[in-house]
Design a protein around this motif. Structure first.
Motif, PDB file in Angstrom:
ATOM      1  N   GLN A  65     -32.050 -44.078   0.766  1.00 10.29           N
ATOM      2  CA  GLN A  65     -32.040 -43.398   2.065  1.00 10.29           C
ATOM      3  C   GLN A  65     -32.071 -44.407   3.203  1.00 10.29           C
ATOM      4  N   SER A  66     -31.211 -44.205   4.193  1.00 10.42           N
ATOM      5  CA  SER A  66     -31.190 -45.065   5.378  1.00 10.42           C
ATOM      6  C   SER A  66     -32.120 -44.502   6.447  1.00 10.42           C
ATOM      7  N   ASP A  67     -32.381 -45.294   7.484  1.00 11.23           N
ATOM      8  CA  ASP A  67     -33.398 -44.954   8.489  1.00 11.23           C
ATOM      9  C   ASP A  67     -32.822 -45.150   9.895  1.00 11.23           C
ATOM     10  N   PRO A  68     -32.577 -44.065  10.644  1.00  4.70           N
ATOM     11  CA  PRO A  68     -31.973 -44.196  11.967  1.00  4.70           C
ATOM     12  C   PRO A  68     -32.875 -44.889  12.988  1.00  4.70           C
ATOM     13  N   PRO A 109     -30.798 -39.406   5.987  1.00  5.18           N
ATOM     14  CA  PRO A 109     -32.213 -39.317   6.338  1.00  5.18           C
ATOM     15  C   PRO A 109     -32.716 -37.881   6.452  1.00  5.18           C
ATOM     16  N   ASP A 110     -31.808 -36.897   6.429  1.00  4.41           N
ATOM     17  CA  ASP A 110     -32.204 -35.513   6.683  1.00  4.41           C
ATOM     18  C   ASP A 110     -33.065 -34.921   5.572  1.00  4.41           C
ATOM     19  N   VAL A 111     -32.848 -35.348   4.331  1.00  2.00           N
ATOM     20  CA  VAL A 111     -33.590 -34.818   3.177  1.00  2.00           C
ATOM     21  C   VAL A 111     -33.939 -35.990   2.271  1.00  2.00           C
ATOM     22  N   THR A 112     -35.113 -35.969   1.689  1.00  2.00           N
ATOM     23  CA  THR A 112     -35.553 -37.091   0.866  1.00  2.00           C
ATOM     24  C   THR A 112     -34.591 -37.354  -0.286  1.00  2.00           C
ATOM     25  N   GLY A 113     -34.410 -38.635  -0.573  1.00  2.00           N
ATOM     26  CA  GLY A 113     -33.600 -39.051  -1.717  1.00  2.00           C
ATOM     27  C   GLY A 113     -34.434 -39.761  -2.768  1.00  2.00           C
ATOM     28  N   ALA A 114     -35.762 -39.617  -2.687  1.00  3.66           N
ATOM     29  CA  ALA A 114     -36.662 -40.248  -3.655  1.00  3.66           C
ATOM     30  C   ALA A 114     -36.971 -39.278  -4.789  1.00  3.66           C
ATOM     31  N   GLY A 115     -36.917 -39.787  -6.013  1.00  2.00           N
ATOM     32  CA  GLY A 115     -37.252 -38.960  -7.161  1.00  2.00           C
ATOM     33  C   GLY A 115     -36.198 -37.923  -7.501  1.00  2.00           C
ATOM     34  N   VAL A 116     -34.935 -38.239  -7.254  1.00  2.00           N
ATOM     35  CA  VAL A 116     -33.852 -37.302  -7.577  1.00  2.00           C
ATOM     36  C   VAL A 116     -33.790 -37.077  -9.085  1.00  2.00           C
ATOM     37  N   LYS A 117     -33.732 -35.816  -9.477  1.00  2.00           N
ATOM     38  CA  LYS A 117     -33.589 -35.451 -10.889  1.00  2.00           C
ATOM     39  C   LYS A 117     -32.269 -34.698 -11.061  1.00  2.00           C
ATOM     40  N   PRO A 118     -31.197 -35.415 -11.369  1.00  2.00           N
ATOM     41  CA  PRO A 118     -29.906 -34.740 -11.504  1.00  2.00           C
ATOM     42  C   PRO A 118     -29.851 -33.911 -12.778  1.00  2.00           C
TER      43      PRO A 118
END
Length: 415
Positions: free
Chosen positions: A21-24, A88-97
Protein backbone atom coordinates in the motif's frame (compact mmCIF):
# COMPACT_ATOMS: atom_id res chain seq x y z
CA UNK A 1 -0.24 -20.29 -26.66
CA UNK A 2 -1.52 -23.88 -26.91
CA UNK A 3 -0.07 -26.38 -24.46
CA UNK A 4 1.43 -23.57 -22.35
CA UNK A 5 0.98 -23.84 -18.60
CA UNK A 6 0.26 -20.31 -17.43
CA UNK A 7 2.07 -18.93 -14.37
CA UNK A 8 0.09 -15.69 -13.98
CA UNK A 9 -2.38 -16.93 -11.38
CA UNK A 10 0.22 -18.62 -9.18
CA UNK A 11 2.29 -15.45 -9.30
CA UNK A 12 -0.74 -13.29 -8.56
CA UNK A 13 -1.79 -15.31 -5.52
CA UNK A 14 1.70 -14.79 -4.08
CA UNK A 15 2.00 -11.13 -5.02
CA UNK A 16 -1.27 -10.03 -3.40
CA UNK A 17 -0.14 -11.36 -0.03
CA UNK A 18 2.70 -8.83 0.01
CA UNK A 19 1.45 -5.54 1.48
CA UNK A 20 2.45 -2.75 -0.94
CA UNK A 21 0.00 0.00 0.00
CA UNK A 22 1.23 3.48 -0.91
CA UNK A 23 0.80 6.58 1.28
CA UNK A 24 -0.41 9.93 -0.14
CA UNK A 25 0.81 11.81 2.94
CA UNK A 26 4.39 10.58 2.66
CA UNK A 27 7.06 12.68 0.93
CA UNK A 28 9.47 9.76 0.56
CA UNK A 29 10.28 7.98 -2.72
CA UNK A 30 8.72 5.48 -2.80
CA UNK A 31 6.06 6.67 -0.37
CA UNK A 32 6.34 3.37 1.55
CA UNK A 33 9.39 1.13 1.71
CA UNK A 34 7.23 -2.00 1.79
CA UNK A 35 6.48 -1.56 -1.91
CA UNK A 36 10.05 -2.70 -2.55
CA UNK A 37 9.24 -6.04 -0.92
CA UNK A 38 7.34 -7.06 -4.03
CA UNK A 39 9.79 -5.34 -6.36
CA UNK A 40 12.66 -7.42 -4.96
CA UNK A 41 10.63 -10.57 -5.58
CA UNK A 42 10.06 -9.52 -9.19
CA UNK A 43 13.75 -8.88 -9.78
CA UNK A 44 14.70 -12.30 -8.43
CA UNK A 45 12.04 -14.05 -10.48
CA UNK A 46 13.21 -12.25 -13.63
CA UNK A 47 16.80 -13.22 -12.94
CA UNK A 48 15.67 -16.81 -12.44
CA UNK A 49 13.97 -16.65 -15.85
CA UNK A 50 17.26 -15.61 -17.44
CA UNK A 51 16.69 -11.87 -17.66
CA UNK A 52 20.25 -10.79 -16.96
CA UNK A 53 19.74 -7.05 -16.43
CA UNK A 54 16.76 -7.03 -14.05
CA UNK A 55 17.33 -4.38 -11.39
CA UNK A 56 15.61 -2.43 -8.63
CA UNK A 57 16.73 1.19 -8.35
CA UNK A 58 16.81 3.36 -5.23
CA UNK A 59 13.39 4.88 -6.03
CA UNK A 60 11.63 1.52 -6.17
CA UNK A 61 11.46 1.06 -9.96
CA UNK A 62 12.17 -2.30 -11.58
CA UNK A 63 13.75 -2.26 -15.07
CA UNK A 64 14.38 -5.35 -17.18
CA UNK A 65 14.97 -6.35 -20.81
CA UNK A 66 13.82 -9.23 -22.96
CA UNK A 67 16.31 -9.10 -25.85
CA UNK A 68 15.07 -9.06 -29.46
CA UNK A 69 15.13 -12.39 -31.26
CA UNK A 70 14.23 -11.14 -34.73
CA UNK A 71 16.56 -10.53 -37.64
CA UNK A 72 14.76 -7.28 -38.40
CA UNK A 73 16.68 -4.21 -37.28
CA UNK A 74 13.91 -1.61 -37.36
CA UNK A 75 11.51 -3.06 -34.78
CA UNK A 76 10.68 -0.40 -32.16
CA UNK A 77 11.44 -1.15 -28.51
CA UNK A 78 8.19 -1.77 -26.66
CA UNK A 79 7.67 -1.35 -22.92
CA UNK A 80 5.10 -3.17 -20.79
CA UNK A 81 4.38 -1.46 -17.47
CA UNK A 82 2.37 -2.13 -14.31
CA UNK A 83 2.47 -0.71 -10.78
CA UNK A 84 3.19 -2.65 -7.61
CA UNK A 85 1.38 -0.45 -5.10
CA UNK A 86 -2.21 -0.82 -3.95
CA UNK A 87 -4.70 1.89 -3.08
CA UNK A 88 -4.56 3.75 0.25
CA UNK A 89 -8.38 3.63 0.33
CA UNK A 90 -8.61 0.08 1.75
CA UNK A 91 -6.03 -1.92 3.67
CA UNK A 92 -3.82 -4.27 1.69
CA UNK A 93 -2.32 -6.02 4.73
CA UNK A 94 -3.16 -9.65 5.37
CA UNK A 95 -4.83 -10.29 2.01
CA UNK A 96 -6.28 -13.81 1.82
CA UNK A 97 -6.99 -14.54 -1.84
CA UNK A 98 -9.47 -17.24 -2.73
CA UNK A 99 -10.54 -18.82 -6.01
CA UNK A 100 -14.23 -19.48 -6.63
CA UNK A 101 -13.87 -22.30 -9.16
CA UNK A 102 -16.38 -22.76 -11.98
CA UNK A 103 -18.46 -19.84 -10.75
CA UNK A 104 -22.17 -20.60 -11.08
CA UNK A 105 -23.53 -17.07 -11.47
CA UNK A 106 -24.72 -16.53 -7.89
CA UNK A 107 -23.75 -13.64 -5.63
CA UNK A 108 -20.38 -14.15 -3.95
CA UNK A 109 -20.42 -13.76 -0.15
CA UNK A 110 -16.95 -13.06 1.23
CA UNK A 111 -16.40 -15.29 4.26
CA UNK A 112 -14.45 -13.08 6.67
CA UNK A 113 -17.09 -10.33 6.51
CA UNK A 114 -20.38 -11.70 5.22
CA UNK A 115 -21.76 -8.18 4.78
CA UNK A 116 -19.36 -7.90 1.83
CA UNK A 117 -21.24 -9.42 -1.10
CA UNK A 118 -20.24 -9.23 -4.75
CA UNK A 119 -23.70 -8.98 -6.27
CA UNK A 120 -24.21 -9.74 -9.93
CA UNK A 121 -26.66 -6.86 -10.24
CA UNK A 122 -23.94 -4.44 -9.14
CA UNK A 123 -21.18 -5.97 -11.29
CA UNK A 124 -22.55 -6.42 -14.82
CA UNK A 125 -19.22 -7.72 -16.15
CA UNK A 126 -19.80 -10.83 -14.04
CA UNK A 127 -22.50 -11.87 -16.50
CA UNK A 128 -19.72 -12.97 -18.86
CA UNK A 129 -17.87 -14.99 -16.22
CA UNK A 130 -20.18 -17.95 -15.60
CA UNK A 131 -18.07 -21.11 -15.59
CA UNK A 132 -14.88 -19.16 -15.04
CA UNK A 133 -12.74 -19.09 -11.90
CA UNK A 134 -13.17 -15.86 -9.92
CA UNK A 135 -10.47 -14.63 -7.52
CA UNK A 136 -11.50 -12.42 -4.59
CA UNK A 137 -10.16 -11.43 -1.21
CA UNK A 138 -11.84 -12.69 1.95
CA UNK A 139 -13.87 -9.56 2.79
CA UNK A 140 -11.65 -7.55 5.15
CA UNK A 141 -9.08 -6.21 2.64
CA UNK A 142 -8.86 -5.25 -0.97
CA UNK A 143 -7.59 -7.96 -3.31
CA UNK A 144 -4.82 -6.05 -5.06
CA UNK A 145 -5.80 -6.99 -8.62
CA UNK A 146 -5.21 -3.29 -9.24
CA UNK A 147 -2.49 -3.67 -10.36
CA UNK A 148 -0.91 -6.95 -9.31
CA UNK A 149 -3.00 -8.71 -11.95
CA UNK A 150 -1.12 -6.65 -14.52
CA UNK A 151 2.21 -7.35 -12.83
CA UNK A 152 1.57 -11.11 -12.86
CA UNK A 153 0.41 -11.02 -16.48
CA UNK A 154 3.55 -9.21 -17.65
CA UNK A 155 5.71 -11.66 -15.71
CA UNK A 156 3.88 -14.62 -17.27
CA UNK A 157 4.23 -13.11 -20.75
CA UNK A 158 7.95 -12.62 -20.12
CA UNK A 159 8.25 -16.25 -19.09
CA UNK A 160 6.44 -17.34 -22.25
CA UNK A 161 8.59 -15.25 -24.61
CA UNK A 162 11.80 -16.44 -22.97
CA UNK A 163 10.79 -20.10 -23.25
CA UNK A 164 9.37 -19.85 -26.80
CA UNK A 165 12.10 -18.43 -29.04
CA UNK A 166 10.05 -19.28 -32.12
CA UNK A 167 7.83 -16.29 -31.26
CA UNK A 168 9.63 -13.42 -32.96
CA UNK A 169 9.73 -9.99 -31.33
CA UNK A 170 11.83 -6.89 -30.99
CA UNK A 171 13.53 -5.62 -27.85
CA UNK A 172 11.10 -5.48 -24.95
CA UNK A 173 11.50 -3.43 -21.80
CA UNK A 174 9.65 -4.19 -18.58
CA UNK A 175 8.89 -1.47 -16.04
CA UNK A 176 7.28 -1.93 -12.64
CA UNK A 177 6.54 1.29 -10.79
CA UNK A 178 5.65 2.33 -7.22
CA UNK A 179 3.16 4.98 -6.11
CA UNK A 180 0.79 5.01 -9.09
CA UNK A 181 -2.16 5.11 -6.70
CA UNK A 182 -0.96 8.36 -5.15
CA UNK A 183 -0.28 10.04 -8.50
CA UNK A 184 3.50 9.71 -8.41
CA UNK A 185 4.06 6.52 -10.37
CA UNK A 186 6.32 8.08 -12.98
CA UNK A 187 7.93 10.75 -10.84
CA UNK A 188 11.37 9.11 -10.86
CA UNK A 189 11.21 7.10 -14.09
CA UNK A 190 14.41 7.49 -16.10
CA UNK A 191 13.06 7.66 -19.66
CA UNK A 192 16.53 7.57 -21.21
CA UNK A 193 17.45 4.53 -19.16
CA UNK A 194 14.16 2.87 -20.08
CA UNK A 195 15.01 3.34 -23.73
CA UNK A 196 11.63 2.40 -25.21
CA UNK A 197 9.85 3.87 -28.21
CA UNK A 198 6.29 2.98 -27.27
CA UNK A 199 4.64 1.45 -24.24
CA UNK A 200 1.55 -0.19 -22.78
CA UNK A 201 0.32 -0.17 -19.22
CA UNK A 202 -1.47 -3.39 -18.29
CA UNK A 203 -3.90 -1.88 -15.81
CA UNK A 204 -7.38 -1.95 -17.34
CA UNK A 205 -10.71 -3.53 -16.60
CA UNK A 206 -12.95 -5.55 -18.89
CA UNK A 207 -11.77 -8.29 -21.24
CA UNK A 208 -10.84 -6.97 -24.69
CA UNK A 209 -10.72 -3.29 -23.80
CA UNK A 210 -8.03 -0.76 -24.58
CA UNK A 211 -8.10 2.72 -23.09
CA UNK A 212 -6.55 5.53 -25.11
CA UNK A 213 -8.10 8.47 -23.28
CA UNK A 214 -7.94 9.49 -19.62
CA UNK A 215 -9.01 12.33 -17.42
CA UNK A 216 -6.81 15.37 -17.18
CA UNK A 217 -6.08 15.84 -13.51
CA UNK A 218 -5.00 18.53 -11.06
CA UNK A 219 -4.74 18.63 -7.30
CA UNK A 220 -5.83 21.68 -5.31
CA UNK A 221 -4.60 22.46 -1.81
CA UNK A 222 -6.43 25.20 0.11
CA UNK A 223 -4.83 26.51 3.29
CA UNK A 224 -7.24 28.62 5.32
CA UNK A 225 -5.87 31.04 7.91
CA UNK A 226 -8.53 31.96 10.42
CA UNK A 227 -8.46 34.31 13.41
CA UNK A 228 -7.83 32.46 16.65
CA UNK A 229 -8.52 33.67 20.15
CA UNK A 230 -9.60 32.31 23.54
CA UNK A 231 -13.18 31.01 23.18
CA UNK A 232 -14.21 32.69 26.40
CA UNK A 233 -13.43 36.11 24.94
CA UNK A 234 -14.11 35.35 21.28
CA UNK A 235 -17.27 37.33 20.51
CA UNK A 236 -16.74 39.47 17.45
CA UNK A 237 -13.15 38.26 17.11
CA UNK A 238 -12.91 34.50 16.44
CA UNK A 239 -13.03 33.31 12.84
CA UNK A 240 -12.79 29.53 13.04
CA UNK A 241 -10.78 28.06 10.14
CA UNK A 242 -12.54 24.71 10.53
CA UNK A 243 -15.93 26.36 10.06
CA UNK A 244 -14.70 28.19 6.97
CA UNK A 245 -13.54 24.86 5.55
CA UNK A 246 -16.88 23.29 6.44
CA UNK A 247 -18.72 26.14 4.71
CA UNK A 248 -16.77 25.45 1.53
CA UNK A 249 -17.60 21.74 1.61
CA UNK A 250 -21.25 22.53 2.33
CA UNK A 251 -21.69 24.69 -0.80
CA UNK A 252 -20.48 21.98 -3.16
CA UNK A 253 -23.48 20.73 -5.17
CA UNK A 254 -25.17 17.61 -3.86
CA UNK A 255 -26.42 16.32 -7.21
CA UNK A 256 -23.60 17.22 -9.57
CA UNK A 257 -19.87 17.79 -9.92
CA UNK A 258 -18.87 14.88 -7.66
CA UNK A 259 -17.63 11.33 -8.35
CA UNK A 260 -20.84 9.86 -6.96
CA UNK A 261 -23.06 11.92 -9.31
CA UNK A 262 -21.11 11.89 -12.60
CA UNK A 263 -20.37 9.39 -15.38
CA UNK A 264 -18.90 9.02 -18.87
CA UNK A 265 -17.24 12.32 -19.94
CA UNK A 266 -18.39 14.36 -16.91
CA UNK A 267 -15.68 15.71 -14.61
CA UNK A 268 -15.80 16.50 -10.91
CA UNK A 269 -14.46 18.41 -7.88
CA UNK A 270 -13.66 15.93 -5.13
CA UNK A 271 -12.44 16.70 -1.57
CA UNK A 272 -9.98 14.01 -0.43
CA UNK A 273 -8.43 15.26 2.81
CA UNK A 274 -9.14 17.77 5.60
CA UNK A 275 -7.19 18.63 8.72
CA UNK A 276 -6.61 21.57 11.04
CA UNK A 277 -7.86 23.53 14.01
CA UNK A 278 -9.59 26.84 14.64
CA UNK A 279 -6.47 28.77 13.62
CA UNK A 280 -5.65 27.01 10.37
CA UNK A 281 -7.27 24.34 8.22
CA UNK A 282 -6.12 22.53 5.10
CA UNK A 283 -8.40 21.08 2.43
CA UNK A 284 -7.18 18.93 -0.46
CA UNK A 285 -9.13 18.29 -3.64
CA UNK A 286 -8.67 16.38 -6.86
CA UNK A 287 -10.10 18.02 -9.98
CA UNK A 288 -10.90 15.88 -13.02
CA UNK A 289 -12.09 16.56 -16.56
CA UNK A 290 -11.37 15.22 -20.03
CA UNK A 291 -10.49 18.69 -21.38
CA UNK A 292 -8.17 21.47 -20.26
CA UNK A 293 -11.05 23.95 -20.51
CA UNK A 294 -13.24 21.84 -18.26
CA UNK A 295 -10.44 21.48 -15.74
CA UNK A 296 -9.92 25.24 -15.58
CA UNK A 297 -13.64 25.89 -15.24
CA UNK A 298 -13.87 23.62 -12.22
CA UNK A 299 -10.86 25.18 -10.54
CA UNK A 300 -12.29 28.66 -11.16
CA UNK A 301 -15.61 27.51 -9.71
CA UNK A 302 -13.93 26.26 -6.54
CA UNK A 303 -11.87 29.43 -6.22
CA UNK A 304 -14.97 31.61 -6.61
CA UNK A 305 -16.88 29.65 -3.97
CA UNK A 306 -13.99 30.10 -1.56
CA UNK A 307 -13.78 33.83 -2.26
CA UNK A 308 -17.51 34.27 -1.64
CA UNK A 309 -17.28 32.45 1.70
CA UNK A 310 -14.30 34.52 2.82
CA UNK A 311 -16.41 37.68 2.45
CA UNK A 312 -18.15 36.55 5.64
CA UNK A 313 -14.80 36.29 7.45
CA UNK A 314 -13.01 39.63 6.91
CA UNK A 315 -10.03 38.76 9.11
CA UNK A 316 -9.30 35.44 7.45
CA UNK A 317 -7.45 34.52 4.27
CA UNK A 318 -6.75 31.48 2.14
CA UNK A 319 -4.03 30.16 -0.13
CA UNK A 320 -5.25 28.31 -3.24
CA UNK A 321 -2.53 26.18 -4.87
CA UNK A 322 -3.06 24.11 -8.01
CA UNK A 323 -0.66 21.27 -8.84
CA UNK A 324 -0.75 19.48 -12.18
CA UNK A 325 -1.05 15.71 -11.80
CA UNK A 326 -1.49 14.29 -15.32
CA UNK A 327 -3.08 15.09 -18.66
CA UNK A 328 -5.35 13.27 -21.13
CA UNK A 329 -3.01 10.97 -23.04
CA UNK A 330 -5.21 11.01 -26.15
CA UNK A 331 -3.51 14.22 -27.30
CA UNK A 332 -0.25 12.27 -27.59
CA UNK A 333 -1.63 8.93 -28.76
CA UNK A 334 -3.50 10.52 -31.67
CA UNK A 335 -0.09 11.49 -33.07
CA UNK A 336 1.05 7.82 -33.01
CA UNK A 337 -1.90 5.77 -34.33
CA UNK A 338 0.14 2.57 -34.69
CA UNK A 339 0.39 2.26 -30.91
CA UNK A 340 -3.36 1.83 -30.58
CA UNK A 341 -3.89 0.01 -33.90
CA UNK A 342 -1.30 -2.66 -33.10
CA UNK A 343 -2.81 -3.29 -29.68
CA UNK A 344 -6.32 -3.61 -31.12
CA UNK A 345 -4.99 -6.13 -33.64
CA UNK A 346 -3.31 -8.08 -30.82
CA UNK A 347 -6.60 -8.20 -28.92
CA UNK A 348 -8.44 -9.47 -31.99
CA UNK A 349 -5.80 -12.14 -32.60
CA UNK A 350 -6.49 -13.38 -29.09
CA UNK A 351 -10.03 -14.20 -30.16
CA UNK A 352 -11.60 -11.19 -28.46
CA UNK A 353 -13.79 -8.32 -29.57
CA UNK A 354 -11.57 -5.25 -29.29
CA UNK A 355 -13.12 -2.14 -27.71
CA UNK A 356 -11.61 1.32 -27.32
CA UNK A 357 -12.65 3.13 -24.15
CA UNK A 358 -12.06 6.29 -22.19
CA UNK A 359 -11.09 5.81 -18.56
CA UNK A 360 -12.47 7.91 -15.74
CA UNK A 361 -9.10 7.99 -14.08
CA UNK A 362 -5.47 7.94 -15.02
CA UNK A 363 -2.67 5.46 -15.40
CA UNK A 364 1.09 5.70 -15.43
CA UNK A 365 0.58 5.81 -19.19
CA UNK A 366 -0.93 9.28 -18.90
CA UNK A 367 2.29 10.75 -17.57
CA UNK A 368 4.56 8.48 -19.61
CA UNK A 369 2.86 9.64 -22.81
CA UNK A 370 3.77 13.25 -22.06
CA UNK A 371 7.28 12.20 -21.06
CA UNK A 372 7.88 10.90 -24.57
CA UNK A 373 6.59 7.33 -24.31
CA UNK A 374 3.15 7.05 -25.98
CA UNK A 375 1.43 4.54 -23.73
CA UNK A 376 -2.23 3.41 -23.88
CA UNK A 377 -3.75 1.05 -21.32
CA UNK A 378 -4.60 -2.62 -22.02
CA UNK A 379 -7.07 -4.61 -19.92
CA UNK A 380 -5.79 -6.69 -17.00
CA UNK A 381 -9.20 -8.05 -15.93
CA UNK A 382 -9.42 -5.93 -12.77
CA UNK A 383 -12.86 -5.07 -11.37
CA UNK A 384 -14.26 -3.11 -8.40
CA UNK A 385 -11.02 -1.22 -7.91
CA UNK A 386 -10.06 0.13 -4.47
CA UNK A 387 -12.67 -1.89 -2.60
CA UNK A 388 -13.11 -5.05 -0.58
CA UNK A 389 -15.27 -6.35 -3.43
CA UNK A 390 -12.40 -6.36 -5.92
CA UNK A 391 -12.27 -9.38 -8.24
CA UNK A 392 -10.54 -10.79 -11.30
CA UNK A 393 -11.05 -13.99 -13.27
CA UNK A 394 -8.35 -16.53 -14.01
CA UNK A 395 -9.43 -16.79 -17.63
CA UNK A 396 -9.28 -13.01 -18.17
CA UNK A 397 -5.77 -12.91 -16.75
CA UNK A 398 -4.64 -15.64 -19.12
CA UNK A 399 -6.16 -13.79 -22.08
CA UNK A 400 -4.27 -10.65 -21.03
CA UNK A 401 -1.04 -12.65 -21.16
CA UNK A 402 -1.92 -13.79 -24.67
CA UNK A 403 -2.59 -10.19 -25.73
CA UNK A 404 0.80 -9.03 -24.40
CA UNK A 405 2.54 -11.75 -26.40
CA UNK A 406 0.52 -10.85 -29.50
CA UNK A 407 1.39 -7.15 -29.12
CA UNK A 408 5.07 -8.06 -29.29
CA UNK A 409 4.48 -10.19 -32.39
CA UNK A 410 2.37 -7.59 -34.19
CA UNK A 411 5.06 -4.92 -33.78
CA UNK A 412 7.66 -7.32 -35.17
CA UNK A 413 5.51 -8.33 -38.13
CA UNK A 414 4.53 -4.77 -39.05
CA UNK A 415 8.04 -3.30 -38.82
Amino acid sequence: MKNYTHTAVDRFLRYVQIDTQSDPQSTANPSTEKQKDLSRVLVQELLDMGVTDAELDEWGYVYATIPANTEKTDVPTICFCSHVDTSPDVTGAGVKPMIHHNWDGSDIVLPDDTSQIIRVIDHPDLEHQIGNDIITASGTTLLGADNKAGVAEIMDAANYLLTHPEVKHGRIRLLFTPDEEVGRGTEKVDIQKLGADFGYTIDGEALGTLEDETFSADGVKITIQGVSTHPGFAKGKLENALKIAADLLAVLPKNALSPETTEEKEGFVHPTHMEGNQDQAVLEFIIRDFTEVGLQEKETYLQNQLNDILKNYPGSSAQFVVKEQYRNMKAVLDQHPAVVDNALEAIRRSGLSAERRSIRGGTDGSRLSFMGLPCPNIFAGEHAFHSRLEWVSVQDMQKAVEVIVNVAQVWEERS
